[in-house]
Design a protein around this motif. Structure first.
Motif, short mmCIF file in Angstrom:
data_model
loop_
_atom_site.label_atom_id
_atom_site.label_comp_id
_atom_site.label_asym_id
_atom_site.label_seq_id
_atom_site.Cartn_x
_atom_site.Cartn_y
_atom_site.Cartn_z
N TYR B 12 -12.00 0.09 -13.13
CA TYR B 12 -12.32 -1.32 -13.28
C TYR B 12 -13.80 -1.35 -13.61
CZ TYR B 12 -7.94 -2.30 -10.83
OH TYR B 12 -6.63 -2.36 -10.47
N ILE B 15 -16.14 1.18 -11.81
CA ILE B 15 -15.48 1.67 -10.58
C ILE B 15 -14.26 2.49 -10.94
CG2 ILE B 15 -14.37 0.97 -8.42
CD1 ILE B 15 -15.82 -1.73 -8.74
N ALA B 17 -10.88 3.73 -9.89
CA ALA B 17 -9.88 3.43 -8.87
C ALA B 17 -8.84 4.55 -8.74
CB ALA B 17 -9.19 2.10 -9.18
N ALA B 36 -4.25 3.62 2.61
CA ALA B 36 -4.94 2.49 3.22
C ALA B 36 -5.30 1.45 2.17
CB ALA B 36 -6.20 2.99 3.93
N ASN B 37 -5.89 0.33 2.63
CA ASN B 37 -6.40 -0.69 1.70
C ASN B 37 -7.37 -0.06 0.72
OD1 ASN B 37 -6.30 -2.83 4.39
ND2 ASN B 37 -5.39 -3.37 2.45
N GLY B 38 -7.21 -0.39 -0.53
CA GLY B 38 -8.17 0.07 -1.54
C GLY B 38 -7.99 1.51 -1.95
N ALA B 39 -6.90 2.15 -1.54
CA ALA B 39 -6.69 3.56 -1.90
C ALA B 39 -6.38 3.71 -3.39
CB ALA B 39 -5.56 4.15 -1.07
N GLY B 40 -5.88 2.64 -4.00
CA GLY B 40 -5.55 2.70 -5.42
C GLY B 40 -4.07 2.60 -5.69
N LYS B 41 -3.28 2.20 -4.69
CA LYS B 41 -1.82 2.15 -4.85
C LYS B 41 -1.41 1.14 -5.91
CE LYS B 41 -1.22 0.89 -0.54
NZ LYS B 41 -2.61 0.71 -0.10
N THR B 42 -1.97 -0.06 -5.80
CA THR B 42 -1.62 -1.09 -6.78
C THR B 42 -2.07 -0.69 -8.17
OG1 THR B 42 -1.67 -2.84 -5.13
CG2 THR B 42 -2.02 -3.51 -7.41
N THR B 43 -3.28 -0.14 -8.24
CA THR B 43 -3.79 0.30 -9.54
C THR B 43 -2.87 1.34 -10.16
OG1 THR B 43 -6.00 -0.06 -8.66
CG2 THR B 43 -5.84 1.18 -10.71
N GLU B 84 2.52 -6.83 -6.72
CA GLU B 84 2.01 -7.14 -5.39
C GLU B 84 1.93 -8.65 -5.21
OE1 GLU B 84 -1.36 -4.93 -2.95
OE2 GLU B 84 -2.25 -6.21 -4.47
N GLU B 160 4.28 -3.04 -2.25
CA GLU B 160 4.18 -3.70 -0.94
C GLU B 160 5.21 -4.80 -0.73
OE1 GLU B 160 1.36 -3.35 1.35
OE2 GLU B 160 -0.19 -2.45 0.08
N GLN B 192 1.79 -0.11 2.59
CA GLN B 192 0.86 0.15 3.68
C GLN B 192 1.65 0.44 4.96
OE1 GLN B 192 -2.61 -2.17 4.70
NE2 GLN B 192 -2.52 -3.07 2.64
N1 ATP Z 1 -9.64 -6.42 -10.46
C1 ATP Z 1 -10.44 -5.50 -9.89
N2 ATP Z 1 -11.75 -5.44 -10.22
C2 ATP Z 1 -12.56 -4.52 -9.67
N3 ATP Z 1 -12.17 -3.62 -8.76
C3 ATP Z 1 -10.89 -3.63 -8.39
C4 ATP Z 1 -9.95 -4.57 -8.93
N4 ATP Z 1 -8.76 -4.35 -8.38
C5 ATP Z 1 -8.93 -3.31 -7.54
N5 ATP Z 1 -10.20 -2.88 -7.54
C6 ATP Z 1 -10.76 -1.77 -6.75
O1 ATP Z 1 -9.98 -0.61 -7.03
C7 ATP Z 1 -9.73 0.10 -5.84
C8 ATP Z 1 -8.23 0.29 -5.65
O2 ATP Z 1 -7.62 -0.98 -5.48
P1 ATP Z 1 -6.05 -1.18 -5.34
O3 ATP Z 1 -5.79 -2.63 -5.40
O4 ATP Z 1 -5.38 -0.31 -6.30
O5 ATP Z 1 -5.81 -0.65 -3.87
P2 ATP Z 1 -4.49 -0.71 -2.98
O6 ATP Z 1 -4.26 0.66 -2.49
O7 ATP Z 1 -3.39 -1.36 -3.69
O8 ATP Z 1 -4.97 -1.61 -1.78
P3 ATP Z 1 -4.13 -2.66 -0.89
O9 ATP Z 1 -3.35 -1.85 0.09
O10 ATP Z 1 -5.16 -3.48 -0.21
O11 ATP Z 1 -3.26 -3.45 -1.81
C9 ATP Z 1 -10.39 -0.68 -4.72
O12 ATP Z 1 -11.63 -0.06 -4.43
C10 ATP Z 1 -10.59 -2.04 -5.29
O13 ATP Z 1 -11.74 -2.63 -4.76
#
Ligand code: ATP
Ligand code: MG
Lengths: 313, 234
Positions: B12, B15, B17, B36-43, B84, B160, B192
């Protein structure tokens, strides 16, 4: 599921209103106003597809209206083209220009289209003012009558009928589009872009298509206007005209085809019949926009429809 | 192998991810990704479905490189995602939501699949004319899953599904996921709620800061001390 019959009912009501109006409001002046209403409504039905269903704003639709109008004026009056061909040329040019602008911009998120169309509209009206040789500049230029196969379109009633039939056709097209799989996709574009894309809808392609379609419709209306009015100035392509179109759509109700028509009718006819408004037209426009946003954020027609449905059952 | 991912990276802006993810999913498998939160699963899921571009690495579906294939086209190739937060089309009716899910299929296929989805979620049939936005959270999750199934996916990506739902509803949703698995749907599930996910899955991956740090059979991960400490709260 929306019943297909409600779509046909709406069209039938519109057709009936269009037939009855000239009987209820006879006279050349009233017919001219109604024709102007119809021309604005054609633009608004197209613009409503973009604003209401694709969730994008165009602040430059008068630019496409102006391109159509001046294509007809220049090609017919100066170059002697057949009016129908000039009209089609204007629509093609508007469509191409819309495509060239929208394709790169709509791939981006957010309101970049609003900014780009704002610029486009201003450029078009500046060019029209500056090219004095071609367009007569700010003073305007005359436009020859509309003829097909040697027959001339004259008289208020003939013009009204032409515009009314055009409005019905554009409305029919719009309603069909809204209720088709493409229409579902369009509403999805507005609702949740990511979800639409993971359903396999190429949201960018749709937004581009709707934008091009709405530009072509505006151009068509512009060509009609040029021949109908017989005299054209760059104001018709100007920023205020663009804002007028947007206000009509918002007032009538975004995502409501009939709302767009009602909005166009109110904002075209009121200043004509109530001359007090005429002097303050621009102030009125701003006031209407603000009042709509505050009191009727969904617009007139959807709000009234909900009220009626509630009190009716 | 249905899905093979190698060295996948996604950004992103600046950053990063995803920092080089390797994973695979075989036909008929249910694979869980926990983290965990922010691990990058959604990405990860967004990059697989093509909603987000990959900046390095390859994604292969059935051996075919689809890394550069546009998102909407991947749906036709067989990847459907339940995003999500569900993201149903709120003003549209339940049935229109489902029909839109089958957008890339023929009208005949849509009708047939609609029946199957209604059989799986009778509640959705009861509420077919209701605007999707007025459904409860659990019903919306069913709708989001049903909508993805309408595309007749070869690979279903679930992000999720338990998010923000009451425990009893979460249980139902996971029962449905298990049922889909038994019917042969291949599923990549991001959660999660590591315990629930690993309990239904065949295999699992642990994702930390955009990297896969553990990969094993789901049962083995459930028994792993590190997983227990970090994700199961034991
Ligand atoms: N639109 C965005 N712009 C900038 N950074 C982003 C964006 N979406 C996600 N990130 C960053 O990318 C990283 C991975 O985010 P992601 O949403 O993939 O995590 P996740 O594992 O799905 O978390 P969660 O369990 O909270 O859903 C995080 O550090 C997040 O801050
Ligand atoms: Mg997430």
């Amino acid at each position: 599921m929306r019943l297909p019959s409600s779509r046909h009912l709406g069209l039938a009501v519109l057709a009936a209103v269009l037939v009855l109006l000239p009987l209820a409001l006879p006279g050349t002046y009233a017919l001219d106003v109604l024709t102007n209403v119809g021309i604005a409504a054609i633009v608004c039905v197209g613009l409503n597809l973009l604003i209401g269903y694709a969730g994008q704003i165009s602040l430059g639709h008068a630019g496409f209206f102006g391109i159509g109008a001046y294509a007809s004026a220049i090609l017919v009056t100066n170059e002697g083209w057949p009016p129908l061909l000039a009209m089609l040329a204007g629509m093609a040019l508007s469509g191409l220009l819309a495509f060239a602008v929208a394709r790169p911009i709509l791939a981006l998120r957010g309101h970049y289209l609003a900014m780009a169309t704002l610029g486009l509209g201003i450029i078009v009206s500046i060019v029209l003012s500056q090219e004095v040789e071609l367009t007569g500049g700010p003073d305007g230029m005359p436009v020859d009558p509309f003829t097909v196969a040697g027959l001339e379109l004259t008289g208020p009633l003939a013009w009204y009928a032409t515009v009314a039939v055009s409005l019905l056709a554009v409305t029919w097209l719009s309603l069909n589009l809204v209720d088709s799989p493409i229409g579902r996709a369009l509403r999805a574009v507005h609702g949740a872009e990511i979800a639409a894309r993971v359903c396999g809808v190429d949201t960018t392609a749709y937004k581009v298509m709707v934008f091009v379609l709405s530009a072509v419709i505006a151009s068509y209306a512009g060509s009609l206007y040029a021949h109908f009015a017989g005299w054209l100035t760059p104001d018709e392509a100007g920023f205020l005209r663009s804002i007028q179109f947007v206000t009509m759509v918002v007032l009538g109700g975004m995502a409501s085809t009939f709302g767009a028509i009602v909005g166009a009718a109110l904002l075209t006819a009121l200043p004509q019949f109530l001359t007090v408004f005429h002097d303050y037209e621009h102030v009125l426009l701003g006031a209407v926009m603000m009042a709509t946003m505050i009191f009727l954020p969904r617009g007139l027609v959807p709000t009234l429809a909900t009220r009626c449905a509630r009190s009716g059952g | 192998m249905l899905l093979e991912v190698e060295g996948l990276e996604a950004h992103y802006g600046r950053i990063r991810a995803l920092a080089g993810v390797d994973l695979h999913v075989a036909e008929g498998e249910l694979v869980a990704i926990v983290g965990a939160n922010g691990a990058g699963k959604t990405t990860l899921l967004r990059t697989l479905s093509g909603v987000h571009p990959a900046s390095a690495g390859t994604i292969r579906l059935d051996g075919r490189d689809i890394t550069r294939v546009a998102g909407p086209r991947r749906v036709a190739l067989g990847i459907a995602q339940v995003p999500e937060g569900r993201q149903v089309f709120a003003p549209m009716s339940v049935e229109d939501n489902l029909l839109l899910g089958g957008y890339v299929r023929s009208a005949a296929e849509r009708t047939e699949t609609l029946g199957e989805v209604y059989a799986l979620f009778p509640r959705l049939r009861e509420r077919r004319d209701q605007p999707a936005g007025t459904l409860s959270g659990g019903e919306q999750q069913m709708l989001a899953i049903g909508r993805a199934l309408m595309a007749r996916p070869r690979l279903l990506l679930l992000d999720e599904p338990s998010m923000g739902l009451a425990p009893r509803i979460v249980e139902q949703i996971f029962e449905t996921i298990g049922e889909l698995r038994r019917r042969g749907t291949t599923i990549l599930l991001v959660e999660q709620n590591a315990y629930a996910a690993l309990s239904v899955a065949d295999r699992g991956y642990v994702l930390e800061s955009g990297r896969v740090t553990l990969a094993d059979r789901a049962g083995a991960l459930l028994a792993d001390e590190r997983v227990k400490a970090a994700y199961l709260g034991l």
